[in-house]
Structure formats: structure tokens, C-alpha cells
Design a protein around this motif. Structure first.
Motif, PDB file in Angstrom:
ATOM      1  N   LEU A 256      54.505  48.932  52.212  1.00 44.28           N
ATOM      2  CA  LEU A 256      54.861  49.375  50.868  1.00 44.28           C
ATOM      3  C   LEU A 256      55.237  48.202  49.969  1.00 44.28           C
ATOM      4  CD1 LEU A 256      56.936  52.610  51.585  1.00 44.28           C
ATOM      5  CD2 LEU A 256      54.578  52.439  50.767  1.00 44.28           C
ATOM      6  N   LYS A 257      55.875  47.229  50.557  1.00 42.25           N
ATOM      7  CA  LYS A 257      56.278  46.072  49.754  1.00 42.25           C
ATOM      8  C   LYS A 257      55.069  45.299  49.237  1.00 42.25           C
ATOM      9  CE  LYS A 257      60.887  45.349  51.716  1.00 42.25           C
ATOM     10  NZ  LYS A 257      61.781  44.441  52.479  1.00 42.25           N
ATOM     11  N   THR A 258      53.979  45.313  49.998  1.00 40.34           N
ATOM     12  CA  THR A 258      52.763  44.631  49.540  1.00 40.34           C
ATOM     13  C   THR A 258      52.051  45.418  48.450  1.00 40.34           C
ATOM     14  OG1 THR A 258      51.329  45.687  51.202  1.00 40.34           O
ATOM     15  CG2 THR A 258      52.458  43.661  51.845  1.00 40.34           C
ATOM     16  N   ARG A 259      52.435  46.692  48.260  1.00 36.29           N
ATOM     17  CA  ARG A 259      51.768  47.544  47.265  1.00 36.29           C
ATOM     18  C   ARG A 259      52.588  47.694  45.980  1.00 36.29           C
ATOM     19  NH1 ARG A 259      50.341  52.470  51.236  1.00 36.29           N
ATOM     20  NH2 ARG A 259      51.294  53.591  49.492  1.00 36.29           N
ATOM     21  N   LYS A 260      53.699  47.031  45.880  1.00 33.62           N
ATOM     22  CA  LYS A 260      54.577  47.169  44.721  1.00 33.62           C
ATOM     23  C   LYS A 260      53.877  46.659  43.447  1.00 33.62           C
ATOM     24  CE  LYS A 260      59.062  45.525  43.026  1.00 33.62           C
ATOM     25  NZ  LYS A 260      60.233  44.689  43.345  1.00 33.62           N
ATOM     26  N   PRO A 261      53.947  47.421  42.346  1.00 33.35           N
ATOM     27  CA  PRO A 261      53.323  46.981  41.088  1.00 33.35           C
ATOM     28  C   PRO A 261      53.921  45.672  40.581  1.00 33.35           C
ATOM     29  CG  PRO A 261      53.879  49.321  40.998  1.00 33.35           C
ATOM     30  CD  PRO A 261      54.524  48.779  42.241  1.00 33.35           C
ATOM     31  N   ASP A 262      53.080  44.943  39.877  1.00 30.70           N
ATOM     32  CA  ASP A 262      53.558  43.676  39.297  1.00 30.70           C
ATOM     33  C   ASP A 262      53.210  43.535  37.827  1.00 30.70           C
ATOM     34  OD1 ASP A 262      50.826  43.162  39.296  1.00 30.70           O
ATOM     35  OD2 ASP A 262      50.915  41.801  41.008  1.00 30.70           O
TER      36      ASP A 262
ATOM     37  N   TYR B 258      60.524  54.817  43.456  1.00 35.23           N
ATOM     38  CA  TYR B 258      60.460  53.903  42.316  1.00 35.23           C
ATOM     39  C   TYR B 258      61.512  54.307  41.280  1.00 35.23           C
ATOM     40  CZ  TYR B 258      56.245  51.638  44.010  1.00 35.23           C
ATOM     41  OH  TYR B 258      55.343  50.899  44.748  1.00 35.23           O
ATOM     42  N   ILE B 259      62.591  53.553  41.221  1.00 33.33           N
ATOM     43  CA  ILE B 259      63.606  53.765  40.199  1.00 33.33           C
ATOM     44  C   ILE B 259      63.038  53.354  38.844  1.00 33.33           C
ATOM     45  CG2 ILE B 259      65.934  53.148  39.483  1.00 33.33           C
ATOM     46  CD1 ILE B 259      66.475  52.539  42.479  1.00 33.33           C
ATOM     47  N   THR B 260      62.352  52.232  38.815  1.00 31.25           N
ATOM     48  CA  THR B 260      61.499  51.793  37.714  1.00 31.25           C
ATOM     49  C   THR B 260      60.226  51.262  38.368  1.00 31.25           C
ATOM     50  OG1 THR B 260      62.246  49.492  37.666  1.00 31.25           O
ATOM     51  CG2 THR B 260      63.558  51.096  36.414  1.00 31.25           C
ATOM     52  N   PRO B 261      59.172  51.033  37.614  1.00 32.38           N
ATOM     53  CA  PRO B 261      57.948  50.504  38.240  1.00 32.38           C
ATOM     54  C   PRO B 261      58.152  49.215  39.018  1.00 32.38           C
ATOM     55  CG  PRO B 261      57.453  51.301  36.052  1.00 32.38           C
ATOM     56  CD  PRO B 261      58.947  51.355  36.191  1.00 32.38           C
ATOM     57  N   PHE B 262      59.214  48.460  38.683  1.00 29.26           N
ATOM     58  CA  PHE B 262      59.431  47.189  39.365  1.00 29.26           C
ATOM     59  C   PHE B 262      60.660  47.193  40.259  1.00 29.26           C
ATOM     60  CE2 PHE B 262      57.427  45.827  35.201  1.00 29.26           C
ATOM     61  CZ  PHE B 262      56.153  45.768  35.725  1.00 29.26           C
ATOM     62  N   LYS B 263      61.385  48.289  40.301  1.00 34.72           N
ATOM     63  CA  LYS B 263      62.577  48.398  41.128  1.00 34.72           C
ATOM     64  C   LYS B 263      62.379  49.557  42.100  1.00 34.72           C
ATOM     65  CE  LYS B 263      67.613  48.833  40.956  1.00 34.72           C
ATOM     66  NZ  LYS B 263      68.812  49.029  40.078  1.00 34.72           N
ATOM     67  N   VAL B 264      62.387  49.205  43.403  1.00 32.44           N
ATOM     68  CA  VAL B 264      62.014  50.196  44.421  1.00 32.44           C
ATOM     69  C   VAL B 264      63.094  50.285  45.483  1.00 32.44           C
ATOM     70  CG1 VAL B 264      60.173  50.982  45.949  1.00 32.44           C
ATOM     71  CG2 VAL B 264      59.641  49.429  44.058  1.00 32.44           C
ATOM     72  N   LYS B 265      63.368  51.503  45.929  1.00 33.56           N
ATOM     73  CA  LYS B 265      64.257  51.750  47.056  1.00 33.56           C
ATOM     74  C   LYS B 265      63.403  52.295  48.205  1.00 33.56           C
ATOM     75  CE  LYS B 265      68.358  54.368  48.436  1.00 33.56           C
ATOM     76  NZ  LYS B 265      69.379  55.370  47.996  1.00 33.56           N
ATOM     77  N   TYR B 266      63.522  51.679  49.384  1.00 33.16           N
ATOM     78  CA  TYR B 266      62.647  52.034  50.503  1.00 33.16           C
ATOM     79  C   TYR B 266      63.395  52.836  51.561  1.00 33.16           C
ATOM     80  CZ  TYR B 266      59.543  48.505  48.533  1.00 33.16           C
ATOM     81  OH  TYR B 266      58.735  47.792  47.687  1.00 33.16           O
ATOM     82  N   GLU B 267      62.679  53.765  52.161  1.00 30.69           N
ATOM     83  CA  GLU B 267      63.169  54.520  53.314  1.00 30.69           C
ATOM     84  C   GLU B 267      62.351  54.104  54.534  1.00 30.69           C
ATOM     85  OE1 GLU B 267      63.446  59.145  54.925  1.00 30.69           O
ATOM     86  OE2 GLU B 267      63.215  58.742  52.774  1.00 30.69           O
TER      87      GLU B 267
ATOM     88  N   HIS C  12      56.089  61.760  34.591  1.00 26.37           N
ATOM     89  CA  HIS C  12      56.882  60.537  34.682  1.00 26.37           C
ATOM     90  C   HIS C  12      57.314  60.264  36.133  1.00 26.37           C
ATOM     91  CE1 HIS C  12      59.511  57.356  33.246  1.00 26.37           C
ATOM     92  NE2 HIS C  12      60.465  57.831  34.053  1.00 26.37           N
ATOM     93  N   GLY C  13      57.051  59.037  36.576  1.00 31.59           N
ATOM     94  CA  GLY C  13      57.465  58.619  37.917  1.00 31.59           C
ATOM     95  C   GLY C  13      56.492  58.962  39.038  1.00 31.59           C
ATOM     96  N   VAL C  14      55.389  59.624  38.724  1.00 33.75           N
ATOM     97  CA  VAL C  14      54.409  59.957  39.758  1.00 33.75           C
ATOM     98  C   VAL C  14      53.773  58.678  40.298  1.00 33.75           C
ATOM     99  CG1 VAL C  14      52.189  61.075  40.225  1.00 33.75           C
ATOM    100  CG2 VAL C  14      53.936  62.268  38.880  1.00 33.75           C
ATOM    101  N   VAL C  15      53.660  58.595  41.624  1.00 30.89           N
ATOM    102  CA  VAL C  15      53.083  57.425  42.285  1.00 30.89           C
ATOM    103  C   VAL C  15      51.779  57.833  42.955  1.00 30.89           C
ATOM    104  CG1 VAL C  15      53.428  55.630  44.019  1.00 30.89           C
ATOM    105  CG2 VAL C  15      55.374  56.464  42.680  1.00 30.89           C
ATOM    106  N   VAL C  16      50.724  57.061  42.739  1.00 30.91           N
ATOM    107  CA  VAL C  16      49.430  57.316  43.356  1.00 30.91           C
ATOM    108  C   VAL C  16      49.131  56.149  44.301  1.00 30.91           C
ATOM    109  CG1 VAL C  16      46.998  57.837  42.998  1.00 30.91           C
ATOM    110  CG2 VAL C  16      48.690  58.494  41.258  1.00 30.91           C
ATOM    111  N   SER C  17      49.061  56.433  45.571  1.00 32.26           N
ATOM    112  CA  SER C  17      48.800  55.400  46.571  1.00 32.26           C
ATOM    113  C   SER C  17      47.347  54.945  46.513  1.00 32.26           C
ATOM    114  CB  SER C  17      49.112  55.943  47.970  1.00 32.26           C
ATOM    115  OG  SER C  17      50.450  56.394  48.046  1.00 32.26           O
ATOM    116  N   PRO C  18      47.051  53.772  47.069  1.00 36.26           N
ATOM    117  CA  PRO C  18      45.662  53.304  47.094  1.00 36.26           C
ATOM    118  C   PRO C  18      44.733  54.326  47.746  1.00 36.26           C
ATOM    119  CG  PRO C  18      47.146  51.544  47.751  1.00 36.26           C
ATOM    120  CD  PRO C  18      47.984  52.781  47.647  1.00 36.26           C
ATOM    121  N   ASN C  19      43.570  54.506  47.136  1.00 40.61           N
ATOM    122  CA  ASN C  19      42.533  55.427  47.634  1.00 40.61           C
ATOM    123  C   ASN C  19      42.971  56.889  47.574  1.00 40.61           C
ATOM    124  OD1 ASN C  19      40.803  53.198  48.381  1.00 40.61           O
ATOM    125  ND2 ASN C  19      42.105  52.924  50.188  1.00 40.61           N
ATOM    126  N   HIS C  20      43.957  57.194  46.746  1.00 40.65           N
ATOM    127  CA  HIS C  20      44.379  58.578  46.529  1.00 40.65           C
ATOM    128  C   HIS C  20      44.123  58.969  45.072  1.00 40.65           C
ATOM    129  CE1 HIS C  20      46.263  58.024  50.412  1.00 40.65           C
ATOM    130  NE2 HIS C  20      46.595  59.301  50.440  1.00 40.65           N
TER     131      HIS C  20
END
Length: 488
Positions: free
Chosen positions: A260-266, A199-208, A295-303
Motif C-alpha cells: 500500500l505504501k508503494t501505491r500512495k498518491p504523489d 486516506y485522511i487526505t490524498p497524501f496522509k494515510v493511516k494503515y491497518e 469524496h474519499g473514494v479510493v480506486v485500487s490499481p486495475n479496479h
């Protein structure tokens, strides 16, 4: 007239006896015994010689029958054993066994992937793969023939003349799997790699991109090798090395880019701001450092997110300085004073974002940057703050420090019309006015304050749920001991 009579012989005058019909004729009987009598010694010698010959012949045949070759028609492991001695057959059997066990196998990939190329760089003998060959029944028969007497061989020979024994195979599967895993390791047992979202920003994501893994299919490999050896028995002159496909089972990654794309914040789900207390350079550094770590920490669903992990990251990347902490009901200098302001701000932002509260503890003394019942303390090896993501999307934390203000924001997927409020109810009175200065005699007329807190869930402004939050208890008397050193 006188008659003239010839004189009779005396013998002729004797009366004659009637002839005895059972008595042998005197002619041959007398002649035979008349001949034997003078030749008794020669006859005895002849009988002695005959006896010696018979005994010698018996001994000769007994000795040669004991070393008799195996009967014609007897076949063992493709060997025509008729006319051979057991020892000769055993030698040939061992040669056959060595030939089979020494045959080589080369594994080839079951798919196109450069990472599987090491499979073709090594060969294995059938013996190394756990195969053993032989025929125990044949060994027993050969031993019986070699140790048996004449009568036993006579009987056994009729049975063996119609016997044909094939080579028998034993397969030790555990040895096979151990051999290939030792040689190829992660080449045939590769864990999948989940897709990653940066997550570069909450709404801008780079995927691997995700990468599937695989593991050895032991059952299929066992079946393939058994089929190979079965064919090998009828065609032992096959070209070496023999090739076998290495069967692998694909293990898909648990998380894909599509997922991951379905989990992106909106949306921004919740935020909270506190004023950084004026407690010196160390306090300010610790607040800023812990905010950077969050800052920038991501918590996945059910984590979950644990503040102890944020503190560890802070210490490793930025270090902690000496600042005021609460110890035994008093304010003293200690390492890390100020990081509890970040945990408290994080707690309040998480409450407004609808995150689940797994663990939260209040300070032992009131703190100046939030109302009573809204703080969240942390102590190394002691109280922690743990919150959970109970949504179907990723939760992304951001922090900002501007001047003397710390802001924590929580981004995620917004549920239509859902908002949250937090209310507190103080059980004791009077309500304390908290300032930046806490003295040793704060509220001397009271020993403690108990605060009940609630989170109110609303849908389109209408209350739909009231959740009780962890209770807060503040000890206000300096003699009351607090074992943990709170970072304040």
C-alpha cells in the motif's frame, strides 16, 4: 504146498485212491467247521455287536470332528486361535476392533497462535475420523471352518496351522476432513485479511496491518493419522488420547502495508469544476449529497469505479430529493435530479487524470453545465458511468462544493511529463448556445446533434496519442421518446 492166507477185510480189499495234495488236512478243517456249526447263533450275535460298536464310534468321531477346535499355530489379529472355536475367535476379534476404533486423538496447533487454542478442547475416536478395522480373510476362514465337513477341515487345518493374519485398516479420508472441519470451522480454515489504507487526505494515510490466513493441509493430516495408526498396531497400549499436530498451510494476504505504501498518491492528476444549475433546493441537495458520497473514494490499481455505487451510497446515507429530470425529451420533476451533474464533473476530472473509460453515455438533451460531448448521464437500471484505474497506484477522489461550484479532483501517481486534453467535434450546425433554460422548442430546425470527442495524451507538451471517446447524440425534438428517466 498149500499156503494159508488170512481173510481180508472188505474195505481193505478195495483199492486205495492216491492222496490229493490240495485238500486241507482233515484234522483242523473238520474240527473248525465242526465247532462252528453248533455255535452259529453266538457268532452271528458277536458280529452284530462289533458292527454296532464300529458304527457308534464312527458317528461319535464324526460328531466331534465337526465341532473340532481350530488348529494350533493359527493366529488372527494377535489372537492365538489354536484350540478355540470360530465363534470364540470372532468375539475376541470384535473386542479388538472396538478397542482400536475407540482410541482417541487430540489435535494440537502446528504454530503459536491463540486463535488455534480451540483445537485442544476436543478429542476424536479413530472411528469418528474415518478408520475401520478388521480382517475379511479371517472372517471367511472361520466361516469355512465352521461350515466345512470332516474332509474339508482336515485339509483346511493343515493350512491354518501356519497362518497368521494381522488386523487390517481402512481409512475414509472424506469422513476425516468433514469431521474436523465441522468441529473447528474457521479455526482451521481462516481467510487472510488484506492491509487497509485509510486516506485522511490524498497524501496522509493511516494503515491497518494485514493478517495472514491459513487452511487445513488435508494430505499431511492424512499421512500423520496413517502413521499414527501404523505405530498403534504394534503398540496398542499407548496412552490416550494420542496427540497429532494439525497441519495448516499459511495463506498470505494479497495486499500488505508495504504494498500500500508503494501505491500512495504523489500528485493531483486531474480536476474539473462545474457551475451548479439554479434548479431549486432539491437539485442543489442532490448535487451536494452525491458529491459527499464520492469524496474519499479510493480506486485500487486495475479496479473500477461505478457511479451506480456512488448513487446507492448517496441514497443510503443522505437521501435524494425531487428535482427536474429529463423524461421523454421533456423536463419533469423526479427523484434525484442533479446527481448527473456530479457524474459529469467526475467524468471530466477522470478524463484529465488519464483514467480509462469503460462506460459513458450522453444525455438525450444537452445540459447547461458542460460543453456538448462532455456530459455523462446516469439512470437507475440504465446508463451508468464506469471508469478504471489503469495506473500502478491508488486513485483518490475528492470533492468540494463552494457556493454554486462543484469541484472534483483526482489524485494518484504522476507519470513524468504526461498531461491530457479533451477536444470535441460537432457534426451538425449551427452550434447551439446552451443556457440554464431548456424549452420544448429548443433547436426546432434540427432533430439531433452528434458530437465526437477525443482525449489527447501529451508527453512534455508533445502529442503522443489521440484516443476516441464514446460518441454523444442529443435528441432535440420533444416527440422523440426517451425511455429512461435521466437525472439531469
Amino acid at each position: 504146498m498149500n499156503e494159508h492166507k488170512e481173510p481180508l477185510d472188505r474195505d481193505s480189499q478195495k483199492p486205495h485212491d492216491p492222496v490229493n495234495s490240495n485238500q486241507p488236512s482233515s484234522s483242523w478243517y473238520s474240527r473248525f467247521f465242526g465247532w462252528v456249526k453248533p455255535h452259529k447263533r453266538k457268532i452271528a450275535a458277536a458280529f452284530g455287536m462289533i458292527s454296532i460298536v464300529i458304527i457308534g464310534l464312527g458317528t461319535y468321531f464324526a460328531m466331534h470332528l465337526d465341532e473340532a477346535p481350530l488348529p494350533h499355530g493359527y493366529r488372527v489379529m494377535g489372537i492365538d486361535a489354536g484350540g478355540l472355536q470360530p465363534a470364540e475367535v470372532m468375539v475376541r476379534m470384535n473386542e479388538h476392533i472396538a478397542t482400536f476404533e475407540g482410541m482417541t486423538v487430540q489435535f494440537v496447533p502446528d504454530r503459536t497462535d491463540q486463535r488455534l487454542e480451540p483445537l485442544t478442547e476436543q478429542t476424536f475416536t479413530l472411528k469418528e475420523l474415518g478408520f475401520t478395522f478388521g480382517n475379511e480373510e479371517a472372517v471367511n476362514q472361520l466361516q469355512q471352518w465352521e461350515e466345512g465337513n470332516i474332509a474339508h477341515k482336515w485339509k483346511l487345518g493343515r493350512e491354518l496351522a501356519e497362518e497368521s493374519l494381522d488386523i487390517e485398516t481402512s481409512f475414509h479420508v472424506d469422513q476425516m476432513t468433514a469431521a474436523v472441519r465441522k468441529s473447528f470451522g474457521t479455526t482451521i480454515d481462516r481467510k487472510p485479511k488484506n492491509a487497509q489504507a485509510q486516506y485522511i487526505t490524498p497524501f496522509k494515510v493511516k494503515y491497518e496491518q494485514e493478517v495472514d490466513g491459513w487452511e487445513l493441509d488435508e494430505d499431511k493430516l492424512e499421512q500423520s493419522l496413517i502413521q499414527l495408526v501404523t505405530k498403534l498396531k504394534s503398540h496398542p497400549d499407548v496412552r490416550q488420547p494420542m496427540t497429532v499436530r494439525m497441519p495448516l498451510v499459511t495463506i498470505p494476504a494479497d495486499v500488505t502495508v508495504k504494498t500500500l505504501k508503494t501505491r500512495k498518491p504523489d500528485a493531483l492528476l486531474g480536476e474539473y469544476t462545474t457551475v451548479i444549475a439554479n434548479r431549486g433546493e432539491g437539485h442543489a441537495h442532490n448535487v451536494r449529497a452525491s458529491a459527499k458520497a464520492l469524496h474519499g473514494v479510493v480506486v485500487s490499481p486495475n479496479h473500477q469505479i461505478r457511479y451506480s455505487d456512488i448513487v446507492k451510497k448517496t441514497e443510503e446515507q443522505y437521501g435524494l430529493m425531487i428535482a427536474p429530470v429529463i423524461e421523454n425529451g421533456r423536463m419533469v420533476d423526479g427523484i434525484g435530479g442533479g446527481i448527473c451533474q456530479t457524474s459529469t464533473t467526475m467524468y471530466n476530472a477522470g478524463l484529465l487524470a488519464g483514467m480509462g473509460v469503460v462506460e459513458r453515455n450522453s444525455h438525450s438533451l444537452p445540459v447547461p453545465y458542460v460543453p456538448l460531448g462532455r456530459d455523462a448521464t446516469y439512470s437507475t437500471g440504465g446508463p451508468d458511468l464506469v471508469m478504471s484505474n489503469e495506473t500502478s497506484g491508488d486513485i483518490v477522489w475528492t470533492t468540494q462544493v463552494e457556493g454554486d461550484r462543484l469541484k472534483v479532483q483526482v489524485y494518484g501517481q504522476q507519470l513524468p511529463g504526461i498531461t491530457y486534453d479533451v477536444i470535441t467535434e460537432q457534426r451538425t450546425s449551427p452550434v447551439l448556445k446552451i443556457s440554464n433554460q431548456i424549452t420544448d422548442k429548443i433547436a426546432p430546425e434540427q432533430s439531433r446533434i452528434i458530437v465526437d470527442s477525443y482525449r489527447i495524451k501529451k508527453r512534455n507538451g508533445v502529442v503522443v496519442y489521440k484516443e476516441r471517446l464514446p460518441q454523444s447524440t442529443y435528441k432535440l425534438h420533444q416527440e422523440e421518446n426517451v425511455e429512461e428517466k435521466e437525472r439531469y
